[in-house]
Design an enzyme around this catalytic site. Structure first.
Site, PDB file in Angstrom:
ATOM      1  N   PHE A   2      -2.361  77.278 -29.538  1.00 15.02           N
ATOM      2  CA  PHE A   2      -2.632  77.373 -31.027  1.00 15.02           C
ATOM      3  C   PHE A   2      -2.941  75.920 -31.802  1.00 15.02           C
ATOM      4  CE2 PHE A   2      -0.106  76.895 -34.839  1.00 15.02           C
ATOM      5  CZ  PHE A   2      -0.328  78.227 -35.788  1.00 15.02           C
ATOM      6  N   GLU A  28      -3.481  68.112 -36.492  1.00 12.23           N
ATOM      7  CA  GLU A  28      -4.619  67.241 -36.198  1.00 12.23           C
ATOM      8  C   GLU A  28      -3.909  65.962 -36.062  1.00 12.23           C
ATOM      9  OE1 GLU A  28      -7.442  67.873 -39.224  1.00 12.23           O
ATOM     10  OE2 GLU A  28      -7.940  70.055 -38.331  1.00 12.23           O
ATOM     11  N   TRP A  40      -1.411  67.433 -29.948  1.00 14.41           N
ATOM     12  CA  TRP A  40      -0.103  67.754 -29.695  1.00 14.41           C
ATOM     13  C   TRP A  40      -0.098  69.374 -29.558  1.00 14.41           C
ATOM     14  CZ3 TRP A  40       2.912  64.261 -27.986  1.00 14.41           C
ATOM     15  CH2 TRP A  40       2.872  63.161 -28.454  1.00 14.41           C
ATOM     16  N   GLY A  66       2.273  82.377 -41.363  1.00 13.78           N
ATOM     17  CA  GLY A  66       3.097  83.565 -40.845  1.00 13.78           C
ATOM     18  C   GLY A  66       3.453  83.572 -39.311  1.00 13.78           C
ATOM     19  N   ARG A  74      36.476  67.358 -13.014  1.00 14.83           N
ATOM     20  CA  ARG A  74      36.501  65.767 -13.071  1.00 14.83           C
ATOM     21  C   ARG A  74      37.712  65.232 -13.287  1.00 14.83           C
ATOM     22  NH1 ARG A  74      34.352  61.528 -10.710  1.00 14.83           N
ATOM     23  NH2 ARG A  74      34.084  59.633 -11.893  1.00 14.83           N
ATOM     24  N   GLN A 112      42.556  64.918 -25.218  1.00 17.46           N
ATOM     25  CA  GLN A 112      42.247  65.583 -26.508  1.00 17.46           C
ATOM     26  C   GLN A 112      41.057  65.220 -27.336  1.00 17.46           C
ATOM     27  OE1 GLN A 112      45.198  64.563 -29.503  1.00 17.46           O
ATOM     28  NE2 GLN A 112      46.682  65.558 -28.506  1.00 17.46           N
ATOM     29  N   LEU A 169      29.891  64.260 -19.375  1.00 13.90           N
ATOM     30  CA  LEU A 169      29.554  63.963 -17.905  1.00 13.90           C
ATOM     31  C   LEU A 169      29.553  62.454 -17.270  1.00 13.90           C
ATOM     32  CD1 LEU A 169      28.866  66.917 -18.171  1.00 13.90           C
ATOM     33  CD2 LEU A 169      27.353  66.822 -16.228  1.00 13.90           C
ATOM     34  N   GLY A 202      28.457  59.121 -16.262  1.00  8.23           N
ATOM     35  CA  GLY A 202      27.079  58.761 -15.353  1.00  8.23           C
ATOM     36  C   GLY A 202      26.351  59.762 -15.003  1.00  8.23           C
ATOM     37  N   GLU A 223       6.841  72.589 -35.070  1.00  8.90           N
ATOM     38  CA  GLU A 223       7.136  73.892 -36.014  1.00  8.90           C
ATOM     39  C   GLU A 223       7.869  73.616 -37.047  1.00  8.90           C
ATOM     40  OE1 GLU A 223       6.392  77.147 -34.922  1.00  8.90           O
ATOM     41  OE2 GLU A 223       5.690  76.927 -32.900  1.00  8.90           O
TER      42      GLU A 223
END
Ligand SMILES: Cc1cc2nc3c(=O)[nH]c(=O)nc-3n(C[C@H](O)[C@H](O)[C@H](O)COP(=O)(O)OP(=O)(O)OC[C@H]3O[C@@H](n4cnc5c(N)ncnc54)[C@H](O)[C@@H]3O)c2cc1C
Length: 409
Positions: free
Chosen positions: A153, A157, A186, A262, A293, A304, A363, A365, A388
């Site tokens: 699509f 530009e 793109w 649209g 972990r 907490q 997580l 490292g 978009e």
């Protein structure tokens, strides 16, 4: 020498191998009760396919910056190409929520794979179905639905992104054909697309859609390299150098900027659902990790600060699910406005990006490693929040809608 190369390859594959896909979808408000049996069947089929055919390979393809072409048939089989396009044209004939659920499941695997499905469905099949004539529908839609052909699509530009109305790509009426000149950048799927739906101005400056086919003289699609985002999706340019486009390739039933907008409405709706998938995957991964972990003699999920992150994640996912579901109902009964779609796209992608960033931190490292999906989702979502319509542009659309005052002028 050959042995060394294959050793390095196998090391690379081992290093990029992901953990097994143990995904369990969060449904904190029992939203399954809002779905029909068909919705659940479609969703579960897409979920199983992602676990089986996408999760085991996607990290490797993202690392290689390559679209895994072998999954095209699977995408077609789960109804991801034209979910709501009527069955007579090869589509899955589903409703809007069914479409949304498929996008959610695919993006749970990878936003780049979802991008390929979104472009094919909402940006290529949708305009041919809605703005094309019967001969165009018959010629293109079944091949696009089966994945035999891939579409792209072309709206953006080099000098016109957020403001596509300024486009300079143009065509002239030469009597027996149109002559197309200009460039788009793109463009998802461009490097291997069979056809492109291209938006260009005629001699009076009115925007029309043209179907350009690979092989037409003067049409080239160079790939854009060095992306740190959507690496498993191919992106490139569409270049038109005096391309002779047959007159029957003009989409006859709608023109003006409203025509591409649209298409974007439909794609943005799918993104609002898709982003939930990426967020669910990050949340689910972080939740599981937080229970396994151990630090300071406890699972990190007992601290907490980590619980705050998880509690906020599930709250935001639940709100986004409700927004998407309600929007799906309104899309289905034809009452959803473009501004309402903008709100859901903006909110849900921002929600997913925030969750991806928090989950990555949880997580430690390991959060930056390809063993887990989170960093890939996080980097992918940097494109999703931009394409978009950017985050800020959607905010201005909401601002315009509630005030009636236009910040774009
Ligand atoms: C991976 C990827 C795939 C893509 N795929 C496609 C595709 O398949 N087809 C296609 O046509 N396009 C595609 N795009 C293009 C995408 O839609 C554009 O990048 C996007 O619309 C933004 O345009 P731009 O990059 O030119 O940014 P610009 O428009 O230059 O914006 C730059 C910044 O300025 C801000 N800005 C602009 N105008 C205003 C304003 N009035 N007020 C306040 N802030 C403003 C923006 O929010 C943004 O932060 C893709 C992009 C990416 C990254």
């Amino acid at each position: 020498m050959l042995g060394t190369i294959s050793y390095i390859n196998s090391l690379f594959l081992t290093q990029t191998k992901m953990k097994p896909d143990l995904f369990e979808a969060p449904d904190y408000y029992n939203l399954d009760e809002l779905l029909t049996e068909e919705h659940k069947l479609v969703r579960d089929a897409a979920r199983e396919w992602v676990k089986r055919d996408v999760s085991p390979i996607i990290e490797e393809y993202a690392q290689k910056a390559e679209f895994p072409k072998q999954i095209v048939k699977g995408l077609a089989d789960i109804g991801a190409f034209g979910p709501y396009i009527p069955v007579e044209y090869g589509g899955a004939g589903l409703d809007q929520i069914g479409y949304g659920l498929i996008m959610q499941e695919i993006e749970r695997g990878d936003s780049g794979v979802r991008s390929t499905a979104s472009v094919q469905s909402s940006l290529v099949m949708y305009p041919i179905w809605k703005y094309g004539n019967e001969a165009q529908r018959q010629k293109y839609l079944p091949k696009l639905a089966s994945g035999e052909w891939i579409g792209s699509f072309g709206l953006t530009e080099p000098d016109h992104g957020s403001n596509p109305s300024g486009m300079t790509t143009n065509f002239k009426d030469m009597g027996d054909h149109y002559l197309l000149n200009g460039a788009k950048m793109w463009i998802s799927n461009s490097p291997f697309c069979n056809i492109a739906v291209v938006w260009a101005k005629n001699e009076e400056g009115r925007i029309h859609g043209l179907i350009v086919e690979r092989g037409m003289e003067g049409f080239t699609t160079p790939e854009t390299h060095n992306k740190w985002s959507l690496r498993a999706s191919a992106t490139g340019e569409l270049i038109f150098d005096n391309v002779k486009v047959p007159k029957e390739n003009l989409l006859p039933n709608k023109s003006g900027l409203g025509a591409p907008l649209g298409c974007l409405d439909s794609a943005r709706f799918g993104i609002a659902w898709g982003a939930i998938g990426a967020a669910m995957d990050c949340y689910d991964t972080a939740l599981r990790y937080s229970k396994e972990r151990m630090q300071f003699g406890k699972p990190i999920g007992q601290f907490q600060l980590q619980q705050k992150k998880l509690a906020e994640m599930i709250t935001e996912i639940t709100k986004a699910q409700l927004l998407a579901w309600r929007l799906g109902v309104m899309r289905e009964n034809g009452t959803a406005t473009s501004a309402q779609i903008s709100m859901a796209k903006r909110n849900n992608v921002d929600m997913a990006l925030t969750i991806a960033r928090d989950a990555r931190q949880m997580l430690g490292g390991m959060g930056i490693s390809g063993e887990y999906s989170i960093m890939r989702h996080m980097m992918n979502l940097e494109s999703v929040v931009t394409y978009e319509g950017t985050h800020d542009i959607h905010l201005l659309i909401t601002g315009l809608d509630v005030t009636g005052l236009n910040a774009f002028k």
